[in-house]
Design a protein around this motif. Structure first.
Motif, PDB file in Angstrom:
ATOM      1  N   GLY A   7       0.812  -1.211   0.000  1.00  0.00           N
ATOM      2  CA  GLY A   7       0.000   0.000   0.000  1.00  0.00           C
ATOM      3  C   GLY A   7       0.844   1.258   0.000  1.00  0.00           C
ATOM      4  O   GLY A   7       0.544   2.238  -0.704  1.00  0.00           O
ATOM      5  N   ILE A   8       1.930   1.266   0.805  1.00  0.00           N
ATOM      6  CA  ILE A   8       2.804   2.444   0.825  1.00  0.00           C
ATOM      7  C   ILE A   8       3.483   2.641  -0.526  1.00  0.00           C
ATOM      8  O   ILE A   8       3.574   3.766  -1.057  1.00  0.00           O
ATOM      9  N   LEU A   9       3.976   1.544  -1.115  1.00  0.00           N
ATOM     10  CA  LEU A   9       4.648   1.643  -2.414  1.00  0.00           C
ATOM     11  C   LEU A   9       3.683   2.100  -3.503  1.00  0.00           C
ATOM     12  O   LEU A   9       3.982   3.010  -4.295  1.00  0.00           O
ATOM     13  N   GLY A  10       2.473   1.491  -3.546  1.00  0.00           N
ATOM     14  CA  GLY A  10       1.499   1.869  -4.565  1.00  0.00           C
ATOM     15  C   GLY A  10       0.998   3.290  -4.384  1.00  0.00           C
ATOM     16  O   GLY A  10       0.806   4.048  -5.352  1.00  0.00           O
ATOM     17  N   GLY A  11       0.763   3.712  -3.130  1.00  0.00           N
ATOM     18  CA  GLY A  11       0.300   5.074  -2.885  1.00  0.00           C
ATOM     19  C   GLY A  11       1.352   6.109  -3.219  1.00  0.00           C
ATOM     20  O   GLY A  11       1.027   7.204  -3.709  1.00  0.00           O
ATOM     21  N   SER A  12       2.611   5.806  -2.944  1.00  0.00           N
ATOM     22  CA  SER A  12       3.676   6.762  -3.248  1.00  0.00           C
ATOM     23  C   SER A  12       3.868   6.926  -4.748  1.00  0.00           C
ATOM     24  O   SER A  12       4.088   8.049  -5.243  1.00  0.00           O
ATOM     25  N   LEU A  13       3.790   5.820  -5.494  1.00  0.00           N
ATOM     26  CA  LEU A  13       4.002   5.897  -6.936  1.00  0.00           C
ATOM     27  C   LEU A  13       2.833   6.569  -7.644  1.00  0.00           C
ATOM     28  O   LEU A  13       3.013   7.295  -8.642  1.00  0.00           O
ATOM     29  N   ASN A  17      -3.289   9.131  -1.547  1.00  0.00           N
ATOM     30  CA  ASN A  17      -3.132   9.322  -0.107  1.00  0.00           C
ATOM     31  C   ASN A  17      -3.979   8.347   0.711  1.00  0.00           C
ATOM     32  O   ASN A  17      -3.582   7.924   1.794  1.00  0.00           O
ATOM     33  N   LEU A  18      -5.165   8.003   0.204  1.00  0.00           N
ATOM     34  CA  LEU A  18      -6.037   7.070   0.916  1.00  0.00           C
ATOM     35  C   LEU A  18      -5.375   5.695   1.041  1.00  0.00           C
ATOM     36  O   LEU A  18      -5.476   5.036   2.089  1.00  0.00           O
ATOM     37  N   LEU A  19      -4.699   5.265   0.003  1.00  0.00           N
ATOM     38  CA  LEU A  19      -4.004   3.974   0.055  1.00  0.00           C
ATOM     39  C   LEU A  19      -2.860   4.014   1.059  1.00  0.00           C
ATOM     40  O   LEU A  19      -2.597   3.036   1.768  1.00  0.00           O
ATOM     41  N   ILE A  20      -2.197   5.176   1.154  1.00  0.00           N
ATOM     42  CA  ILE A  20      -1.125   5.303   2.146  1.00  0.00           C
ATOM     43  C   ILE A  20      -1.701   5.259   3.560  1.00  0.00           C
ATOM     44  O   ILE A  20      -1.124   4.658   4.480  1.00  0.00           O
ATOM     45  N   VAL A  21      -2.846   5.866   3.774  1.00  0.00           N
ATOM     46  CA  VAL A  21      -3.490   5.831   5.095  1.00  0.00           C
ATOM     47  C   VAL A  21      -3.859   4.400   5.488  1.00  0.00           C
ATOM     48  O   VAL A  21      -3.645   3.956   6.627  1.00  0.00           O
TER      49      VAL A  21
END
Length: 430
Positions: A7-13, A17-21
């Motif tokens: 989730g962190i990798l996909g949200g950063s790329l 922001n919702l995926l990072i949360v």
């Protein structure tokens, strides 16, 4: 953690922001699970308490005192796993003495218990019941406590520091027939007489008879006297007091003899014996398995003889003035002389629990030890899985020892593999 990292990798790329949360919440839950479960498992204090005694075929209760030492946090979902192993006591030492016997594990059984909720500072108890179907010495190793609280995302484990505890499982006890005392050798005979002394008596009511000159008026049965019109008195049977030598002959044709390499091996479980007995071909492996299983097999006749000896030992040392000398004759040979005491009874049961069968039993040596331990030769009762003729035919020294014993005392031989067992045993389950 993989989901959180994805989730962190996909949200950063992708800039979501919702995926990072969501990934942060996932990783945070894993970290919370790890910290709290670790704190829970380290706050536990567990004390294992073994039973004072246990008998084969009867449940024995293993208790655990569980304490929550944390000042603020409750504990829940605590699981406790313990392992019971049966040990093989070496034949080089008589197990009833205080020396530590050499022991080899033969097999293990796991048991599970647990606690649902434990508040801060609270102490509770947990237990489980185990049934050992065979006598022997059992070892309880290190227990393992675990918890999946609070979120069940991981499991925290903890193992005990204490190495091991041991418990002796005594032989299975039988229910004897009501007339079993009449089968015991006794010089007193079966005496029935009216009791003349006053005060408490150990005699048992036997029946009624007509009044005779010299009978005590205290024993007149007034209801029967009124009904018959003639005096009738109570008749009592005097309790026998036995001075007995009880010898258990643990002879088994398939068991190793004293001094045999099979019996003195210091580190052989059933699996290791299979590996050591033959090459890696299929036929030789089956032969090795059958040979190894035969070495550790249970001889039912021997176990019945040991159980009968244990039952007689308990009955003869329970609240009486009998004197009993127990002689253990198997791979180990030893003598225990005791009266009506709990300590002596425990020593006898321990010796019977730990004894190992043998294909060559030195009965003559055992009788020599018994005669040295006794002040005078008591009556002899031999409990054996074979007949007396077979035992005498296999060893000339046994015949001479029994002949010398008969010159001064009575000898009774009980063959539990034949009809003799039915004269003593009423039921094999009590």
């Amino acid at each position: 953690m993989l989901i959180g990292l994805f989730g962190i990798l996909g949200g950063s790329l992708n800039g979501l922001n919702l995926l990072i949360v969501v990934a942060a919440i996932t990783l945070g839950s894993v970290i919370v699970q790890w910290r709290i479960s670790r704190a829970m498992i380290t706050s536990l204090r567990i004390d294992r308490r073994m039973p004072a005694e246990a008998f084969a075929g009867k449940p024995m209760r293993i208790r655990y005192q569980i304490n929550n030492q944390h000042r603020f946090m409750p504990l829940w979902l605590i699981s406790l796993v313990d392992t019971m192993e049966k040990m093989l006591v070496s034949n080089t030492e008589f197990a009833a003495v205080s020396k530590r016997p050499t022991q080899v594990p033969l097999g293990s059984v796991e048991a599970l218990t647990g606690v649902g909720l434990l508040m801060p500072g609270q102490t509770t108890s947990a237990y489980f019941d185990l049934i050992a179907h065979h006598r022997g010495r059992y070892r309880f190793g290190r227990w393992k406590a675990s918890t999946v609280a609070p979120l069940a995302l991981s499991t925290a484990f903890r193992e005990s520091i204490r190495e091991e505890d041991f418990v002796d499982v005594y032989p299975r006890l039988f229910r004897l027939k009501r007339s079993w005392q009449r089968l015991l050798p006794s010089r007193m005979g079966n005496v029935s007489a009216t009791v003349h002394r006053q005060g408490p008596s150990n005699d048992v009511f036997f029946g009624l008879r007509e009044y005779r000159h010299g009978d005590s008026p205290r024993h007149i049965h007034w209801r029967t006297t009124a009904r018959l019109g003639e005096p009738a008195v109570r008749q009592f049977e005097q309790q026998k007091r036995f001075d007995l030598c009880l010898l258990i002959d643990a002879w088994s044709p398939n068991a190793p003899a004293p001094g045999d390499g099979r019996a003195t091996s210091s580190g052989s479980t059933l699996g290791s014996r299979i590996k050591a007995l033959g090459p890696k071909t299929a036929s030789s492996k089956k032969q090795a398995e059958s040979q190894a299983a035969a070495e550790f097999a249970v001889d039912e006749d021997v176990e019945r003889a040991i159980s009968l000896a244990a039952t007689l030992s308990v009955e003869l040392t329970h609240g009486s003035e009998n004197r009993l000398v127990l002689v253990v004759a198997g791979q180990e040979t030893g003598v225990i002389a005791t009266g009506a005491s709990l300590v002596g009874r425990k020593r006898m049961l321990q010796a019977l629990a730990r004894m190992n069968p043998s294909s060559h039993v030195p009965i003559a040596d055992a009788l020599l030890q018994a005669s040295s331990a006794a002040t005078r030769l008591p009556d002899l009762l031999v409990v054996s899985p074979r007949s007396q003729n077979r035992a005498v035919a296999s060893d000339a020294a046994t015949a001479n020892a029994l002949r010398r014993w008969r010159t001064r005392s009575q000898v009774t031989w009980v063959d539990v593999s034949g009809k003799d067992a039915g004269q003593w045993i009423d039921s094999e389950n009590i």
